[in-house]
Design a protein around this motif. Structure first.
Motif, PDB file in Angstrom:
ATOM      1  N   MET A  11       0.844  -1.183   0.000  1.00 36.36           N
ATOM      2  CA  MET A  11       0.000   0.000   0.000  1.00 36.36           C
ATOM      3  C   MET A  11       0.887   1.243   0.000  1.00 36.36           C
ATOM      4  N   ARG A  12       0.550   2.219  -0.822  1.00 33.09           N
ATOM      5  CA  ARG A  12       1.324   3.447  -0.917  1.00 33.09           C
ATOM      6  C   ARG A  12       0.830   4.479   0.071  1.00 33.09           C
ATOM      7  N   PRO A  13       1.737   5.310   0.567  1.00 31.96           N
ATOM      8  CA  PRO A  13       1.338   6.338   1.521  1.00 31.96           C
ATOM      9  C   PRO A  13       0.384   7.351   0.886  1.00 31.96           C
ATOM     10  N   ALA A  14      -0.483   7.952   1.701  1.00 36.06           N
ATOM     11  CA  ALA A  14      -1.452   8.931   1.214  1.00 36.06           C
ATOM     12  C   ALA A  14      -0.791  10.269   0.915  1.00 36.06           C
ATOM     13  N   HIS A  15       0.287  10.603   1.597  1.00 40.34           N
ATOM     14  CA  HIS A  15       0.980  11.867   1.358  1.00 40.34           C
ATOM     15  C   HIS A  15       2.345  11.585   0.738  1.00 40.34           C
ATOM     16  N   HIS A  16       2.957  12.608   0.222  1.00 39.79           N
ATOM     17  CA  HIS A  16       4.233  12.461  -0.469  1.00 39.79           C
ATOM     18  C   HIS A  16       5.350  13.126   0.330  1.00 39.79           C
ATOM     19  N   ASP A  17       6.354  12.354   0.669  1.00 47.99           N
ATOM     20  CA  ASP A  17       7.564  12.865   1.322  1.00 47.99           C
ATOM     21  C   ASP A  17       8.681  12.806   0.292  1.00 47.99           C
ATOM     22  N   THR A  18       9.050  13.950  -0.255  1.00 46.70           N
ATOM     23  CA  THR A  18      10.067  13.980  -1.296  1.00 46.70           C
ATOM     24  C   THR A  18      11.422  14.398  -0.755  1.00 46.70           C
ATOM     25  N   THR A  19      12.455  13.930  -1.420  1.00 44.99           N
ATOM     26  CA  THR A  19      13.830  14.296  -1.121  1.00 44.99           C
ATOM     27  C   THR A  19      14.564  14.438  -2.448  1.00 44.99           C
ATOM     28  N   THR A  20      15.739  15.035  -2.404  1.00 39.31           N
ATOM     29  CA  THR A  20      16.608  15.037  -3.579  1.00 39.31           C
ATOM     30  C   THR A  20      17.846  14.221  -3.248  1.00 39.31           C
ATOM     31  N   VAL A  21      18.317  13.502  -4.232  1.00 35.60           N
ATOM     32  CA  VAL A  21      19.449  12.596  -4.078  1.00 35.60           C
ATOM     33  C   VAL A  21      20.473  12.943  -5.154  1.00 35.60           C
ATOM     34  N   ARG A  47      13.113  12.075  -5.372  1.00 37.68           N
ATOM     35  CA  ARG A  47      12.503  10.787  -5.034  1.00 37.68           C
ATOM     36  C   ARG A  47      11.359  11.031  -4.065  1.00 37.68           C
ATOM     37  N   CYS A  48      10.392  10.129  -4.061  1.00 35.78           N
ATOM     38  CA  CYS A  48       9.229  10.269  -3.191  1.00 35.78           C
ATOM     39  C   CYS A  48       8.962   8.959  -2.452  1.00 35.78           C
ATOM     40  N   SER A  49       8.334   9.089  -1.302  1.00 34.51           N
ATOM     41  CA  SER A  49       7.983   7.914  -0.496  1.00 34.51           C
ATOM     42  C   SER A  49       6.967   7.015  -1.206  1.00 34.51           C
ATOM     43  N   CYS A  50       6.266   7.537  -2.224  1.00 32.52           N
ATOM     44  CA  CYS A  50       5.278   6.734  -2.951  1.00 32.52           C
ATOM     45  C   CYS A  50       5.924   5.852  -4.013  1.00 32.52           C
ATOM     46  N   GLY A  51       7.239   6.031  -4.244  1.00 27.45           N
ATOM     47  CA  GLY A  51       7.933   5.227  -5.239  1.00 27.45           C
ATOM     48  C   GLY A  51       8.301   5.996  -6.498  1.00 27.45           C
ATOM     49  N   TRP A  52       7.785   7.206  -6.651  1.00 27.39           N
ATOM     50  CA  TRP A  52       8.078   8.026  -7.825  1.00 27.39           C
ATOM     51  C   TRP A  52       9.519   8.509  -7.785  1.00 27.39           C
ATOM     52  N   THR A  53      10.153   8.562  -8.953  1.00 29.09           N
ATOM     53  CA  THR A  53      11.490   9.122  -9.099  1.00 29.09           C
ATOM     54  C   THR A  53      11.479  10.057 -10.292  1.00 29.09           C
ATOM     55  N   GLU A  91       4.684  16.795  -5.411  1.00 28.74           N
ATOM     56  CA  GLU A  91       3.915  16.902  -4.167  1.00 28.74           C
ATOM     57  C   GLU A  91       2.571  17.583  -4.381  1.00 28.74           C
ATOM     58  N   SER A  92       2.528  18.556  -5.276  1.00 24.48           N
ATOM     59  CA  SER A  92       1.290  19.317  -5.477  1.00 24.48           C
ATOM     60  C   SER A  92       0.386  18.706  -6.558  1.00 24.48           C
TER      61      SER A  92
END
Length: 51
Positions: free
Chosen positions: A1-11, A20-26, A44-45
């Motif tokens: 199950m994917r999280p409802a909100h997005h926690d993004t970071t840069t790598v 990158r995002c906690s939902c799996g998006w890159t 995120e938006s």
């Protein structure tokens, strides 16, 4: 199950940065770190199902 909100970071990978995002998006690899951060904010938006 994917999280409802997005926690993004840069790598960093060598001379490139990507978002990158906690939902799996890159995001695409960018030479500009600011552009990678912009990709992350846009993700995120985005409405659910768009990104």
């Amino acid at each position: 199950m994917r999280p409802a909100h997005h926690d993004t970071t840069t790598v960093e990978r060598g001379s490139f940065a990507l978002a990158r995002c906690s939902c799996g998006w890159t995001g695409p690899a960018r030479r500009s770190r600011e552009r990678a951060r912009t990709d992350a904010r846009a993700h995120e938006s985005a409405a659910p199902g768009e990104a």
